[in-house]
Design a protein around this motif. Structure first.
Motif, PDB file in Angstrom:
ATOM      1  N   ILE A  59       0.798  -1.227   0.000  1.00 21.18           N
ATOM      2  CA  ILE A  59       0.000   0.000   0.000  1.00 21.18           C
ATOM      3  C   ILE A  59       0.829   1.275   0.000  1.00 21.18           C
ATOM      4  N   SER A  60       2.140   1.170  -0.017  1.00 24.06           N
ATOM      5  CA  SER A  60       2.963   2.376  -0.004  1.00 24.06           C
ATOM      6  C   SER A  60       4.310   2.108  -0.667  1.00 24.06           C
ATOM      7  N   THR A  61       5.014   3.177  -0.917  1.00 27.45           N
ATOM      8  CA  THR A  61       6.366   3.095  -1.460  1.00 27.45           C
ATOM      9  C   THR A  61       7.270   3.964  -0.592  1.00 27.45           C
ATOM     10  N   ASP A  62       8.346   3.378  -0.105  1.00 24.92           N
ATOM     11  CA  ASP A  62       9.345   4.114   0.652  1.00 24.92           C
ATOM     12  C   ASP A  62      10.553   4.325  -0.245  1.00 24.92           C
ATOM     13  N   TYR A  63      11.302   5.371   0.053  1.00 25.54           N
ATOM     14  CA  TYR A  63      12.438   5.739  -0.784  1.00 25.54           C
ATOM     15  C   TYR A  63      13.696   5.868   0.063  1.00 25.54           C
ATOM     16  N   SER A  64      14.816   5.481  -0.512  1.00 25.09           N
ATOM     17  CA  SER A  64      16.099   5.614   0.156  1.00 25.09           C
ATOM     18  C   SER A  64      17.076   6.251  -0.824  1.00 25.09           C
ATOM     19  N   VAL A  65      17.605   7.407  -0.423  1.00 22.05           N
ATOM     20  CA  VAL A  65      18.543   8.138  -1.269  1.00 22.05           C
ATOM     21  C   VAL A  65      19.931   7.996  -0.657  1.00 22.05           C
ATOM     22  N   LYS A  66      20.862   7.502  -1.446  1.00 20.70           N
ATOM     23  CA  LYS A  66      22.236   7.316  -0.984  1.00 20.70           C
ATOM     24  C   LYS A  66      23.141   8.268  -1.758  1.00 20.70           C
ATOM     25  N   PHE A  67      23.966   9.003  -1.016  1.00 26.25           N
ATOM     26  CA  PHE A  67      24.898   9.955  -1.616  1.00 26.25           C
ATOM     27  C   PHE A  67      26.282   9.333  -1.721  1.00 26.25           C
ATOM     28  N   THR A  68      27.110   9.897  -2.569  1.00 26.38           N
ATOM     29  CA  THR A  68      28.446   9.332  -2.792  1.00 26.38           C
ATOM     30  C   THR A  68      29.338   9.394  -1.552  1.00 26.38           C
ATOM     31  N   ASP A  69      29.051  10.302  -0.611  1.00 29.13           N
ATOM     32  CA  ASP A  69      29.855  10.375   0.615  1.00 29.13           C
ATOM     33  C   ASP A  69      29.373   9.402   1.690  1.00 29.13           C
ATOM     34  N   GLY A  70      28.356   8.596   1.369  1.00 28.71           N
ATOM     35  CA  GLY A  70      27.837   7.609   2.317  1.00 28.71           C
ATOM     36  C   GLY A  70      26.599   8.060   3.067  1.00 28.71           C
ATOM     37  N   SER A  71      26.279   9.349   3.014  1.00 28.63           N
ATOM     38  CA  SER A  71      25.072   9.854   3.674  1.00 28.63           C
ATOM     39  C   SER A  71      23.844   9.213   3.042  1.00 28.63           C
ATOM     40  N   GLU A  72      22.777   9.132   3.838  1.00 31.60           N
ATOM     41  CA  GLU A  72      21.563   8.481   3.348  1.00 31.60           C
ATOM     42  C   GLU A  72      20.330   9.149   3.961  1.00 31.60           C
ATOM     43  N   ILE A  73      19.282   9.284   3.152  1.00 34.41           N
ATOM     44  CA  ILE A  73      18.006   9.816   3.630  1.00 34.41           C
ATOM     45  C   ILE A  73      16.926   8.838   3.229  1.00 34.41           C
ATOM     46  N   ASP A  74      16.064   8.498   4.185  1.00 32.28           N
ATOM     47  CA  ASP A  74      14.902   7.653   3.904  1.00 32.28           C
ATOM     48  C   ASP A  74      13.652   8.516   3.956  1.00 32.28           C
ATOM     49  N   PHE A  75      12.756   8.292   2.994  1.00 30.58           N
ATOM     50  CA  PHE A  75      11.505   9.029   2.901  1.00 30.58           C
ATOM     51  C   PHE A  75      10.333   8.061   2.881  1.00 30.58           C
TER      52      PHE A  75
END
Length: 146
Positions: A59-75
């Protein structure tokens, strides 16, 4: 009773089948919800995106953004951040509630917030550069050290 057991096992099988259908796919920035795109542009414009994963559930879609420096954001599916991990770098101050930032600056002046996570009960957990993990309630008031 036999019918009830059959229904139970059918339900369990259906639940497992649905969960197994969850798919992770690589997407591009334009495919993120607008809120997520805006947060990245406003607060992480100096970073380069390595990849973005869309995790499609029933029922949903979650997102994970990974940056080249290793940082990450989940939405979440609405593009609202649920976790930000900047590894050894500070979280942008605009993303931290002022009451949490003030508490950390007062009690731990020589540290920075490297990770922040929103929990189900609207609590926020943060990790400091000294390794301590602190928990705050939905109003940004200190609750405990983990």
């Amino acid at each position: 009773m036999k019918n009830l057991a059959t229904m139970f096992f059918t339900y369990c099988f259906l639940l497992i089948s649905i969960t197994a259908n969850a798919q992770e796919t690589i997407i591009v920035r334009k495919q993120l919800p607008l809120n997520a795109q805006k947060l990245i542009k406003t607060n992480f414009s100096d970073k380069t995106i390595d990849y973005i994963i869309a995790d499609k559930e029933l029922i949903s879609t979650d997102y994970s953004v990974k940056f080249t420096d290793g940082s990450e954001i989940d939405f979440n599916s609405n593009g609202i951040w649920t976790e930000i991990d900047c590894k050894r770098n500070a979280i942008p101050s605009k993303l931290v509630k002022p009451s949490i930032a003030n508490y950390v600056n007062k009690k731990f002046p020589n540290t920075q917030i490297e990770k922040i996570e929103k929990s189900v009960l609207k609590r926020q957990e943060i990790k400091l550069s000294n390794g301590l993990e602190l928990e705050f309630n939905s109003k940004g008031e200190f609750v405990k050290i983990d």
